[in-house]
Design a protein around this motif. Sequence first.
Motif, PDB file in Angstrom:
ATOM      1  N   ALA A 183      39.264   3.281  70.550  1.00  0.00           N
ATOM      2  CA  ALA A 183      40.081   3.949  71.571  1.00  0.00           C
ATOM      3  C   ALA A 183      39.595   3.663  72.984  1.00  0.00           C
ATOM      4  O   ALA A 183      40.376   3.702  73.932  1.00  0.00           O
ATOM      5  CB  ALA A 183      40.103   5.449  71.313  1.00  0.00           C
ATOM      6  N   ALA A 184      38.300   3.360  73.144  1.00  0.00           N
ATOM      7  CA  ALA A 184      37.740   3.048  74.461  1.00  0.00           C
ATOM      8  C   ALA A 184      37.972   1.589  74.848  1.00  0.00           C
ATOM      9  O   ALA A 184      37.607   1.169  75.944  1.00  0.00           O
ATOM     10  CB  ALA A 184      36.244   3.362  74.478  1.00  0.00           C
ATOM     11  N   ALA A 210      30.790   6.353  57.887  1.00  0.00           N
ATOM     12  CA  ALA A 210      29.787   7.403  57.728  1.00  0.00           C
ATOM     13  C   ALA A 210      30.524   8.716  57.926  1.00  0.00           C
ATOM     14  O   ALA A 210      30.888   9.050  59.058  1.00  0.00           O
ATOM     15  CB  ALA A 210      28.663   7.242  58.744  1.00  0.00           C
ATOM     16  N   GLY A 211      30.819   9.377  56.833  1.00  0.00           N
ATOM     17  CA  GLY A 211      31.608  10.607  56.921  1.00  0.00           C
ATOM     18  C   GLY A 211      32.994  10.276  57.448  1.00  0.00           C
ATOM     19  O   GLY A 211      33.621   9.323  57.004  1.00  0.00           O
ATOM     20  N   PRO A 212      33.447  10.998  58.468  1.00  0.00           N
ATOM     21  CA  PRO A 212      34.795  10.758  58.994  1.00  0.00           C
ATOM     22  C   PRO A 212      34.861   9.616  60.011  1.00  0.00           C
ATOM     23  O   PRO A 212      35.915   9.335  60.559  1.00  0.00           O
ATOM     24  CB  PRO A 212      35.141  12.085  59.668  1.00  0.00           C
ATOM     25  CG  PRO A 212      33.821  12.607  60.129  1.00  0.00           C
ATOM     26  CD  PRO A 212      32.828  12.171  59.053  1.00  0.00           C
ATOM     27  N   TYR A 213      33.744   8.960  60.273  1.00  0.00           N
ATOM     28  CA  TYR A 213      33.690   7.952  61.331  1.00  0.00           C
ATOM     29  C   TYR A 213      33.535   6.542  60.783  1.00  0.00           C
ATOM     30  O   TYR A 213      32.904   6.329  59.756  1.00  0.00           O
ATOM     31  CB  TYR A 213      32.515   8.233  62.280  1.00  0.00           C
ATOM     32  CG  TYR A 213      32.676   9.531  62.998  1.00  0.00           C
ATOM     33  CD1 TYR A 213      33.527   9.635  64.081  1.00  0.00           C
ATOM     34  CD2 TYR A 213      31.996  10.662  62.577  1.00  0.00           C
ATOM     35  CE1 TYR A 213      33.693  10.845  64.737  1.00  0.00           C
ATOM     36  CE2 TYR A 213      32.154  11.875  63.223  1.00  0.00           C
ATOM     37  CZ  TYR A 213      33.010  11.954  64.303  1.00  0.00           C
ATOM     38  OH  TYR A 213      33.179  13.146  64.944  1.00  0.00           O
ATOM     39  N   ALA A 214      34.087   5.593  61.532  1.00  0.00           N
ATOM     40  CA  ALA A 214      33.862   4.182  61.269  1.00  0.00           C
ATOM     41  C   ALA A 214      32.617   3.770  62.035  1.00  0.00           C
ATOM     42  O   ALA A 214      32.372   4.252  63.141  1.00  0.00           O
ATOM     43  CB  ALA A 214      35.051   3.353  61.750  1.00  0.00           C
ATOM     44  N   MET A 215      31.830   2.902  61.448  1.00  0.00           N
ATOM     45  CA  MET A 215      30.658   2.360  62.121  1.00  0.00           C
ATOM     46  C   MET A 215      31.010   0.952  62.591  1.00  0.00           C
ATOM     47  O   MET A 215      31.436   0.113  61.800  1.00  0.00           O
ATOM     48  CB  MET A 215      29.459   2.320  61.168  1.00  0.00           C
ATOM     49  CG  MET A 215      29.054   3.694  60.647  1.00  0.00           C
ATOM     50  SD  MET A 215      28.675   4.897  61.949  1.00  0.00           S
ATOM     51  CE  MET A 215      27.307   4.098  62.776  1.00  0.00           C
ATOM     52  N   ALA A 264      33.223   5.496  65.755  1.00  0.00           N
ATOM     53  CA  ALA A 264      34.568   5.696  66.278  1.00  0.00           C
ATOM     54  C   ALA A 264      35.387   6.375  65.193  1.00  0.00           C
ATOM     55  O   ALA A 264      35.124   6.181  64.000  1.00  0.00           O
ATOM     56  CB  ALA A 264      35.212   4.363  66.658  1.00  0.00           C
ATOM     57  N   ARG A 265      36.350   7.160  65.603  1.00  0.00           N
ATOM     58  CA  ARG A 265      37.240   7.760  64.603  1.00  0.00           C
ATOM     59  C   ARG A 265      38.057   6.653  63.961  1.00  0.00           C
ATOM     60  O   ARG A 265      38.605   5.793  64.656  1.00  0.00           O
ATOM     61  CB  ARG A 265      38.162   8.790  65.250  1.00  0.00           C
ATOM     62  CG  ARG A 265      37.423  10.059  65.615  1.00  0.00           C
ATOM     63  CD  ARG A 265      38.382  11.099  66.077  1.00  0.00           C
ATOM     64  NE  ARG A 265      38.853  10.704  67.406  1.00  0.00           N
ATOM     65  CZ  ARG A 265      39.625  11.444  68.164  1.00  0.00           C
ATOM     66  NH1 ARG A 265      40.062  12.597  67.739  1.00  0.00           N
ATOM     67  NH2 ARG A 265      39.987  11.032  69.352  1.00  0.00           N
ATOM     68  N   ARG A 266      38.151   6.691  62.657  1.00  0.00           N
ATOM     69  CA  ARG A 266      38.909   5.642  61.953  1.00  0.00           C
ATOM     70  C   ARG A 266      40.355   5.606  62.414  1.00  0.00           C
ATOM     71  O   ARG A 266      40.958   4.544  62.508  1.00  0.00           O
ATOM     72  CB  ARG A 266      38.823   5.847  60.449  1.00  0.00           C
ATOM     73  CG  ARG A 266      37.448   5.575  59.894  1.00  0.00           C
ATOM     74  CD  ARG A 266      37.402   5.552  58.391  1.00  0.00           C
ATOM     75  NE  ARG A 266      38.257   6.518  57.753  1.00  0.00           N
ATOM     76  CZ  ARG A 266      37.848   7.484  56.951  1.00  0.00           C
ATOM     77  NH1 ARG A 266      36.576   7.621  56.693  1.00  0.00           N
ATOM     78  NH2 ARG A 266      38.702   8.303  56.403  1.00  0.00           N
TER      79      ARG A 266
END
Length: 61
Positions: free
Chosen positions: A18-19, A29-34, A46-48
């Motif tokens: 998004a940035a 990792a959990g709800p996030y993309a690495m 970042a949020r997937r």
Amino acid sequence: MSKTNHDHPKVGELVRDAAGRVGVYMGQAGPYAMLRPQGGGQEWQARRSDLRPFSPEGCHA
């Protein structure tokens, strides 16, 4: 962006967050993309749902 049955990119695929940062998708990792810079470096999260396919069209040097 190639999608799997979990609706996220394949490991190694280039994506834009998004940035506007472009990174290599390393997994989740959990709800996030690495993501990691293409040339190597420190990963960031970042949020997937914010990931978009990277397209070199429209990039300006």
